[in-house]
Design a protein around this motif. Structure first.
Motif, PDB file in Angstrom:
ATOM      1  N   UNK A  34      85.349   8.346  72.115  1.00  0.00           N
ATOM      2  CA  UNK A  34      84.811   7.327  71.204  1.00  0.00           C
ATOM      3  C   UNK A  34      83.723   6.471  71.859  1.00  0.00           C
ATOM      4  N   UNK A  35      83.836   6.292  73.170  1.00  0.00           N
ATOM      5  CA  UNK A  35      82.866   5.435  73.891  1.00  0.00           C
ATOM      6  C   UNK A  35      82.332   6.215  75.092  1.00  0.00           C
ATOM      7  N   UNK A  36      81.578   7.306  74.834  1.00  0.00           N
ATOM      8  CA  UNK A  36      81.240   8.230  75.921  1.00  0.00           C
ATOM      9  C   UNK A  36      80.362   7.625  77.009  1.00  0.00           C
ATOM     10  N   UNK A  37      79.587   6.591  76.647  1.00  0.00           N
ATOM     11  CA  UNK A  37      78.663   6.046  77.652  1.00  0.00           C
ATOM     12  C   UNK A  37      79.213   4.828  78.388  1.00  0.00           C
ATOM     13  N   UNK A  38      80.397   4.389  77.986  1.00  0.00           N
ATOM     14  CA  UNK A  38      80.942   3.175  78.606  1.00  0.00           C
ATOM     15  C   UNK A  38      81.910   3.530  79.736  1.00  0.00           C
ATOM     16  N   UNK A  39      81.960   2.669  80.727  1.00  0.00           N
ATOM     17  CA  UNK A  39      83.036   2.740  81.723  1.00  0.00           C
ATOM     18  C   UNK A  39      84.291   2.163  81.075  1.00  0.00           C
ATOM     19  N   UNK A  40      85.454   2.514  81.655  1.00  0.00           N
ATOM     20  CA  UNK A  40      86.716   2.082  81.026  1.00  0.00           C
ATOM     21  C   UNK A  40      87.499   1.187  81.986  1.00  0.00           C
ATOM     22  N   UNK A  41      87.809  -0.020  81.518  1.00  0.00           N
ATOM     23  CA  UNK A  41      88.776  -0.872  82.236  1.00  0.00           C
ATOM     24  C   UNK A  41      90.092  -0.693  81.477  1.00  0.00           C
TER      25      UNK A  41
END
Ligand SMILES: Cc1ncc(COP(=O)(O)O)c(C=O)c1O
Length: 380
Positions: free
Chosen positions: A23-30
């Motif tokens: 869903x958020x392919x370009x974001x890093x994940x916290x």
């Protein structure tokens, strides 16, 4: 031995992290693992988070989010070596120094924390040189106001801190709530201002699980999902299955007693349930002492697996500390040790934790966090 169990399914957590990444392919994940990974046990779920980090091209794109420094210290003790974000920040100068030692990144949401950060700037390259600068966009819980944040950002930037502007939605579970767009607008305005007046390199983070799903235009550099990682739905009118999320915790027990009751006989404390037909009643050894809510309405049911078939069986009478009664009349041949699921996977005919939460007038978050250490814990 008592048969109440909480079984954590690590493959579900890896799957749900995959959903966030999709869903958020370009974001890093916290990935939020505060409150003992929403009750799942942070030590239990860490291997799933590590597996997912290892599957990424750059494993640093997965960091873990906790509420407090104590939770961050626990993660380091358990061997987590990638980034950690402490979303309430530190409570004292001593804690700030401890944050350096364990290389945690902190939220700064108030002026005293700025003073601590200025009195002791971590060395170049330290992860603690990255600060999550909290903006109040309308939740009115933590953070600097839009009209004071530029000067705070300038001060921290001059001390060579790298900044991630962050804020939190108050109503992102309801996509149509008018405050969402106001919060997004305030956040964007401040981000544009900080980039032009302080530094082009400022990063941004706004979305929790609800935001990941409802606001794809607001993923920025970091998303901060929590509840969706554990397979409970973050959205008011959507189920976990609608969102292709898998439950990470199955809360179960086995039938420990079966009785045949006559019309007019009552069951349990307060004699709240009175049989209107000859009733086959089963008991399971699990109750509010294990984390199942006492306050569920008469809609509440459990699933019972008997002779390979799954049946919906209503809970009857009050949930007690150690035991729950259920109506097995519609199960053709109920037996001692038949499997019962209190919450689990709706695709398998179980009630979901969100179903139980709706019967108890609360949210899945609370039920997951309130499960106790009493049921046997399995990790698979
Ligand atoms: C600042 C912040 N970010 C992210 C989250 C994760 O939210 P959710 O579990 O709804 O995804 C929380 C949860 O309370 C939070 O307080």
């Amino acid at each position: 031995m008592r048969t109440a169990t909480r079984t954590m399914h690590l493959d579900a957590i890896v799957h749900n992290l995959g959903r966030v990444h999709h869903l958020a392919p370009n974001a890093n994940i916290l990935a939020m693992v505060k409150a003992n990974a929403y009750g799942h046990g942070v030590a239990n779920v860490l291997p799933a988070l590590q597996t997912f980090a290892d599957s990424l091209e750059d494993s640093n794109r997965l960091a873990l989010g906790v509420a407090t420094l104590q939770e961050a210290i626990e993660l380091r003790k358990l061997g987590w070596s990638h980034s950690i974000g402490v979303i309430e920040g530190v409570f004292s100068f001593d804690e700030w120094q401890m944050a350096h030692q364990i290389q945690a990144q902190c939220v700064i949401h108030q002026h005293e924390q700025v003073e601590w950060a200025l009195s002791d700037v971590p060395s170049d390259g330290s992860p603690t040189r990255k600060i999550w600068l909290k903006l109040n966009t309308g939740m009115n819980r933590l953070g600097f106001e839009p009209n004071e944040i530029t000067s705070v950002a300038k001060t921290l930037n001059n001390a060579e801190y790298d900044l991630i502007l962050t804020s939190h939605f108050a109503n992102a579970d309801d996509v149509s709530h008018p405050l969402n767009r106001k919060q997004i607008q305030t956040f964007n305005n401040v981000l544009v201002r900080l980039k032009s007046q302080v530094s082009q390199n400022i990063q941004a983070s706004l979305c929790n699980s609800e935001g990941v799903i409802n606001f794809p235009d607001c993923h920025y550099n970091w998303v901060r999902p929590g509840i969706m990682l554990y397979g409970s739905s973050p959205i008011i009118d959507k189920s976990a299955e609608d969102l292709n999320l898998r439950p990470a915790m199955i809360f179960g027990a086995k039938v420990m007693a079966i009785h045949h009751l006559q019309v007019g006989q009552a069951v349990g404390y307060g004699s709240r349930f009175v049989c209107e037909r000859p009733t086959v009643k089963g008991i399971i050894s699990v109750g509010y002492g294990d984390g199942y809510p006492r306050v569920v309405t008469d809609e509440a049911w459990v699933s019972v697996v008997s002779n390979g078939e799954t049946y919906q069986c209503p809970i009857i009478g009050r949930v007690a500390m150690d035991m729950i009664a259920m109506d097995l009349t519609n199960v053709p041949e109920p037996k001692i040790a038949d499997d019962v699921v209190l919450w689990g996977n709706a695709n398998l005919g179980h009630p979901s934790v969100d179903d139980v939460a709706s019967w108890a007038g609360t949210i899945g978050y609370e039920l997951l966090c309130r499960t106790t250490g009493r049921p046997i814990k399995n990790v698979t």
